[in-house]
Design an enzyme around this catalytic site. Structure first.
Site, PDB file in Angstrom:
ATOM      1  N   GLU A 175      11.245  20.431  19.555  1.00 40.43           N
ATOM      2  CA  GLU A 175      11.626  20.998  20.853  1.00 40.43           C
ATOM      3  C   GLU A 175      11.152  22.446  20.976  1.00 40.43           C
ATOM      4  O   GLU A 175      10.669  22.880  22.019  1.00 40.43           O
ATOM      5  CB  GLU A 175      13.156  20.964  21.006  1.00 40.43           C
ATOM      6  CG  GLU A 175      13.764  19.568  20.970  1.00 40.43           C
ATOM      7  CD  GLU A 175      14.134  19.120  19.559  1.00 40.43           C
ATOM      8  OE1 GLU A 175      13.386  19.442  18.612  1.00 40.43           O
ATOM      9  OE2 GLU A 175      15.150  18.429  19.417  1.00 40.43           O
ATOM     10  N   ALA A 196       0.468  -6.267  -5.187  1.00 39.14           N
ATOM     11  CA  ALA A 196      -0.695  -7.089  -4.857  1.00 39.14           C
ATOM     12  C   ALA A 196      -0.649  -8.294  -5.777  1.00 39.14           C
ATOM     13  O   ALA A 196      -0.400  -8.159  -6.977  1.00 39.14           O
ATOM     14  CB  ALA A 196      -1.969  -6.292  -5.104  1.00 39.14           C
ATOM     15  N   THR A 200       3.449  -0.564 -16.589  1.00 44.81           N
ATOM     16  CA  THR A 200       2.268  -0.294 -15.766  1.00 44.81           C
ATOM     17  C   THR A 200       1.465   0.858 -16.370  1.00 44.81           C
ATOM     18  O   THR A 200       0.234   0.807 -16.410  1.00 44.81           O
ATOM     19  CB  THR A 200       2.710   0.054 -14.319  1.00 44.81           C
ATOM     20  OG1 THR A 200       3.504  -1.022 -13.842  1.00 44.81           O
ATOM     21  CG2 THR A 200       1.530   0.286 -13.402  1.00 44.81           C
ATOM     22  N   LEU A 249      -1.799   7.293 -10.256  1.00 48.87           N
ATOM     23  CA  LEU A 249      -0.735   7.216  -9.248  1.00 48.87           C
ATOM     24  C   LEU A 249      -0.800   8.352  -8.235  1.00 48.87           C
ATOM     25  O   LEU A 249       0.221   8.879  -7.805  1.00 48.87           O
ATOM     26  CB  LEU A 249       0.651   7.195  -9.906  1.00 48.87           C
ATOM     27  CG  LEU A 249       0.921   6.049 -10.873  1.00 48.87           C
ATOM     28  CD1 LEU A 249       2.286   6.207 -11.527  1.00 48.87           C
ATOM     29  CD2 LEU A 249       0.851   4.713 -10.152  1.00 48.87           C
ATOM     30  N   ARG A 254      -5.609  10.088  -4.371  1.00 45.74           N
ATOM     31  CA  ARG A 254      -7.007  10.352  -4.682  1.00 45.74           C
ATOM     32  C   ARG A 254      -7.767  11.143  -3.631  1.00 45.74           C
ATOM     33  O   ARG A 254      -8.833  11.632  -3.902  1.00 45.74           O
ATOM     34  CB  ARG A 254      -7.751   9.047  -4.984  1.00 45.74           C
ATOM     35  CG  ARG A 254      -7.317   8.542  -6.322  1.00 45.74           C
ATOM     36  CD  ARG A 254      -7.916   7.238  -6.753  1.00 45.74           C
ATOM     37  NE  ARG A 254      -9.336   7.102  -6.596  1.00 45.74           N
ATOM     38  CZ  ARG A 254      -9.940   5.940  -6.517  1.00 45.74           C
ATOM     39  NH1 ARG A 254      -9.228   4.855  -6.569  1.00 45.74           N
ATOM     40  NH2 ARG A 254     -11.225   5.872  -6.386  1.00 45.74           N
ATOM     41  N   LEU A 256      11.022  -3.763 -13.165  1.00 43.27           N
ATOM     42  CA  LEU A 256      11.508  -2.703 -12.273  1.00 43.27           C
ATOM     43  C   LEU A 256      11.819  -3.292 -10.893  1.00 43.27           C
ATOM     44  O   LEU A 256      12.867  -3.014 -10.300  1.00 43.27           O
ATOM     45  CB  LEU A 256      10.450  -1.590 -12.158  1.00 43.27           C
ATOM     46  CG  LEU A 256      10.755  -0.487 -11.153  1.00 43.27           C
ATOM     47  CD1 LEU A 256      12.023   0.276 -11.538  1.00 43.27           C
ATOM     48  CD2 LEU A 256       9.576   0.490 -11.051  1.00 43.27           C
ATOM     49  N   SER A 281      15.046  -5.199 -11.011  1.00 40.82           N
ATOM     50  CA  SER A 281      16.225  -4.322 -11.092  1.00 40.82           C
ATOM     51  C   SER A 281      16.536  -3.720  -9.729  1.00 40.82           C
ATOM     52  O   SER A 281      17.700  -3.667  -9.315  1.00 40.82           O
ATOM     53  CB  SER A 281      15.986  -3.174 -12.070  1.00 40.82           C
ATOM     54  OG  SER A 281      15.705  -3.658 -13.343  1.00 40.82           O
TER      55      SER A 281
HETATM   56  C1  AOF Z   1      15.403  18.143  15.991  1.00 43.02           C
HETATM   57  N1  AOF Z   1      14.063  18.296  16.093  1.00 43.02           N
HETATM   58  O1  AOF Z   1      12.062  18.432  15.208  1.00 43.02           O
HETATM   59  C2  AOF Z   1      13.887  18.043  13.830  1.00 43.02           C
HETATM   60  C3  AOF Z   1      15.271  17.863  13.752  1.00 43.02           C
HETATM   61  O2  AOF Z   1      17.044  22.465   8.197  1.00 43.02           O
HETATM   62  P1  AOF Z   1      16.617  22.245   9.622  1.00 43.02           P
HETATM   63  O3  AOF Z   1      17.104  23.330  10.538  1.00 43.02           O
HETATM   64  O4  AOF Z   1      15.146  21.977   9.790  1.00 43.02           O
HETATM   65  O5  AOF Z   1      17.397  20.969  10.139  1.00 43.02           O
HETATM   66  C4  AOF Z   1      17.053  19.681   9.705  1.00 43.02           C
HETATM   67  C5  AOF Z   1      17.846  18.700  10.517  1.00 43.02           C
HETATM   68  O6  AOF Z   1      17.548  18.939  11.885  1.00 43.02           O
HETATM   69  C6  AOF Z   1      17.454  17.258  10.266  1.00 43.02           C
HETATM   70  O7  AOF Z   1      18.242  16.662   9.261  1.00 43.02           O
HETATM   71  C7  AOF Z   1      17.750  16.637  11.602  1.00 43.02           C
HETATM   72  O8  AOF Z   1      19.130  16.413  11.779  1.00 43.02           O
HETATM   73  C8  AOF Z   1      17.305  17.731  12.502  1.00 43.02           C
HETATM   74  N2  AOF Z   1      15.846  17.636  12.646  1.00 43.02           N
HETATM   75  N3  AOF Z   1      15.992  17.901  14.837  1.00 43.02           N
HETATM   76  O9  AOF Z   1      16.100  18.207  16.984  1.00 43.02           O
HETATM   77  C9  AOF Z   1      13.279  18.262  15.067  1.00 43.02           C
HETATM   78  N4  AOF Z   1      13.130  18.006  12.739  1.00 43.02           N
HETATM   79 ZN    ZN Z   2      16.444  20.951  16.219  1.00 39.05          ZN
END
Ligand code: AOF
Ligand code: ZN
Length: 480
Positions: free
Chosen positions: A53, A155, A197, A205, A208, A302, A305
C-alpha cells in the site's frame, strides 16, 4: 459497491513479483485508481521493506483524495517493521478500499478493515478472494501455525521408482522438469532432504542460477553421518546449512560437531521418534527460525515421516516416461506404510501438465477436495463491475508457468463482525491452518526455457519507474 476485476488482477500480478523475496511475509500488491486511471501501484518487494500500500502511495502521480485502492491482502493496522498501512490510506483520503484476502495474522485479522471503516472509508472484502488467497498459502499456514508449509516433491518413473536397484537416480526427469524444480527452489525459503540423499548423490541443493536467493538447506541426519567432504558441508560457509541430528547421538558422532561448526554447518539437536528425527519438534524449531515454507526432496523415509505426522501440505510429482523395475528399487514414500486401503492419505489434484520431454507434472493438496464456500465472500458488495467501462493499461502477463489453480480455497475472507473488533481474535483462524488453500504455482525457471522466456515487462509506467529492475525475480543473470 462493485469493483473492477482488472485492477485486482493487476494487483495480483504485481504481488507475484515479490516471489522468493518476501518470506516469511505475504506477497501483496496494491493499485490506486482514480477516474478510471491507475494513479499509483506497488508491491511488497522484500522482507522488512515497505508494504504494498505504501509502495503504491509513494508512486502516486496525483492526489489520491477520493480514489479507490485495490489491495490483495487486508491492510495492516499495527506497527511491525513498517508503520500501519491503514494510517497511510487514511492520510491520503482514499475513499474506497477493495480487499482480496483477509490477513489471518493475529495482529491484523480484521483490524485493518475495522479501522478503515471506523474512519468512514468504504471497504469491500472478498474481491477475487480465491485468486488472492492463492498468492499466500505459505504465509497463511505459517502465520497461523508457526510451522513451515511443507511441499513434498519427487521425481519417479512410471513404475513408481526413485532410483534403480543399484541406487542410480541421475537423472529420472528430463531437462525441462529439472529446470522447473530449480524454479521451485527459488520459491520456497528452505529445502530439506534425508541423509540418504546426501550419501547417495552428494547434491548441492541450490537453485544453481540465482545464488543470492538459494534456499536454506536442511539435512535430516539422525546419527550425524554427513561426510565432511560432502558438497553441502563444503559450501556451508556460503549457503546457510542446517543438519538436524538426534539429541542422543553417539560419542563418535559428537566428535564431528566442532568440524561441522568450523565448516559453517549449524547442527540442530532434535528429539528422536522411532529411531528417526521427530519431525514435529523439528518443524517447530524451523518455524521459530522464521522458515515459513520448505520443499522436501526426500528420500522415502523422510517423506513417510512427514506424511505420517500430518506435516505435508502439498505434493508435487514429476513422473518420467521410463520404467526401472526391480523389487529393491527405492520408491518415493517408504517407512512402514498403512495396512488398509481405507487408511490411505487422501489428496486432491489441483494442477497437472505434460512437460516438454514427456514428464508429467502433477500437484496435489493434502486432504479431500474442499467444498465451495460461497458465504465467505462479502456478497453484498463484492460484485465485479462490468469490464470495459474504464480504460486503463492492460495488466502484464504473469511469468510463464506462474498460474493460479482454479480450485477453491476455504473460508479465507469471512466478513468482519464489527462488534468483535478491535482486540478480539476471530474464529476464522481454524480455516487458515488447513492445507487446503491453493498456492501460487512456482515460476517456470527452466534453463532452456529461460532463454526463450520473455522478460517480465511491467507495462505500467508507474511501476516501471518505481520498482528497480533488480527486484524482478525473473531477471536472471547467472546461468549454468
Ligand atoms: C500489508 N501489506 O505489503 C504486507 C503486509 O513487520 P512488518 O511491519 O513488515 O509487518 C509484517 C506483517 O504485515 C505481516 O505478517 C502481515 O500481517 C502484514 N504484511 N501487510 O498490508 C503488505 N507485507
Ligand atoms: Zn501494511
Amino acid at each position: 459497491m462493485a469493483y473492477d476485476a482488472k485492477y485486482m488482477e493487476r494487483a495480483i500480478k504485481l504481488a507475484k513479483l515479490g516471489i522468493g523475496r518476501v518470506d516469511p511475509n505475504p506477497l501483496v500488491g496494491a493499485v490506486i485508481v482514480k477516474d478510471g486511471k491507475i494513479i499509483g501501484e506497488g508491491y511488497h518487494t522484500g522482507y522488512g521493506m515497505p508494504h504494498a500500500e505504501r509502495e503504491a502511495i509513494n508512486s502516486l502521480t496525483e492526489s489520491a483524495r477520493g480514489a479507490e485502492m485495490y489491495v490483495t491482502l487486508e491492510p495492516c493496522a499495527h506497527t511491525g517493521k513498517q508503520p500501519p498501512c491503514t494510517a497511510a490510506i487514511l492520510d491520503q483520503g482514499i475513499r474506497t478500499v477493495y480487499i482480496g484476502s483477509m490477513d489471518p495474522n493475529p495482529k491484523v485479522n480484521g483490524r485493518g478493515v475495522w479501522t478503515l471503516r471506523q474512519h468512514g472509508v468504504e471497504v469491500v472484502t472478498g474481491c477475487m478472494r480465491k485468486e488472492c488467497d492463492a498468492l499466500n498459502p505459505v504465509y497463511f499456514h505459517y502465520i497461523t501455525t508457526k510451522r513451515p508449509y511443507v511441499v513434498l516433491k519427487y521425481a519417479m518413473t512410471l513404475d513408481g521408482k526413485i532410483a534403480t536397484t543399484t541406487g542410480a537416480s541421475r537423472y529420472i526427469s528430463g531437462d525441462f522438469a529439472r529446470g522447473r524444480v530449480r524454479g521451485m527452489r527459488n520459491q520456497y525459503p528452505a529445502i530439506i532432504v534425508g541423509i540418504g540423499t546426501v550419501l547417495a548423490d552428494d547434491p548441492m541443493l541450490d537453485n544453481r542460477r540465482q545464488k543470492d536467493r538459494t534456499p536454506v538447506r536442511i539435512i535430516c541426519d539422525t546419527h550425524l553421518q554427513i561426510p565432511l567432504d560432502s558438497k553441502v558441508v563444503q559450501t556451508a560457509s556460503k549457503i546457510e546449512t542446517y543438519v538436524a541430528a538426534s539429541e542422543r547421538m553417539s560419542e563418535e558422532a559428537k566428535a564431528k560437531l566442532p568440524q561441522l561448526k568450523e565448516a559453517g554447518v549449524q547442527v540442530l539437536l532434535i528429539p528422536e521418534k522411532d529411531g528417526h528425527i521427530d519431525m514435529e519438534p523439528l518443524m517447530d524449531k524451523l518455524g521459530e527460525m522464521e522458515i515459513s515454507g520448505i520443499m522436501s526432496e526426500g528420500g522415502g523415509n523422510l517423506s513417510w515421516s512427514l506424511l505420517r505426522d500430518g506435516l505435508v501440505n502439498e505434493v508435487v510429482i514429476f513422473t518420467a516416461p521410463k520404467i526401472f523395475g526391480g523389487i529393491t528399487a527405492m520408491t518415493p514414500v517408504e517407512g512402514e506404510g498403512v495396512n488398509f486401503v481405507e487408511d490411505a492419505l487422501p489428496l486432491h489434484l489441483v494442477e497437472s501438465e505434460v512437460l516438454p520431454g514427456g514428464d508429467i507434472y502433477a500437484r496435489y493438496i493434502v486432504g479431500p477436495e474442499p467444498e465451495e464456500d460461497e458465504d465467505s465472500v462479502d456478497v453484498e458488495t463484492a460484485e465485479p463491475r462490468p469490464i470495459a467501462k474504464i480504460q486503463s493499461t492492460p495488466a502484464p502477463q504473469a511469468p510463464d508457468g506462474f498460474m493460479d489453480a482454479d480450485a477453491s480455497s476455504k473460508n479465507a475472507s469471512a466478513p468482519i463482525a464489527m462488534e468483535e473488533m478491535p482486540g478480539v481474535q476471530s474464529s476464522q483462524d481454524d480455516g487458515w491452518a488447513e492445507a487446503d488453500s491453493i498456492p501460487a504455482h512456482m515460476p517456470q525457471d527452466d534453463d532452456e526455457d529461460a532463454e526463450d522466456a520473455p522478460p517480465v515487462e511491467l507495462e505500467s509506467r508507474i511501476v516501471t519507474e518505481v520498482l528497480s529492475a533488480d527486484l524482478n525475480p525473473f531477471n536472471i543473470e547467472e546461468r549454468d
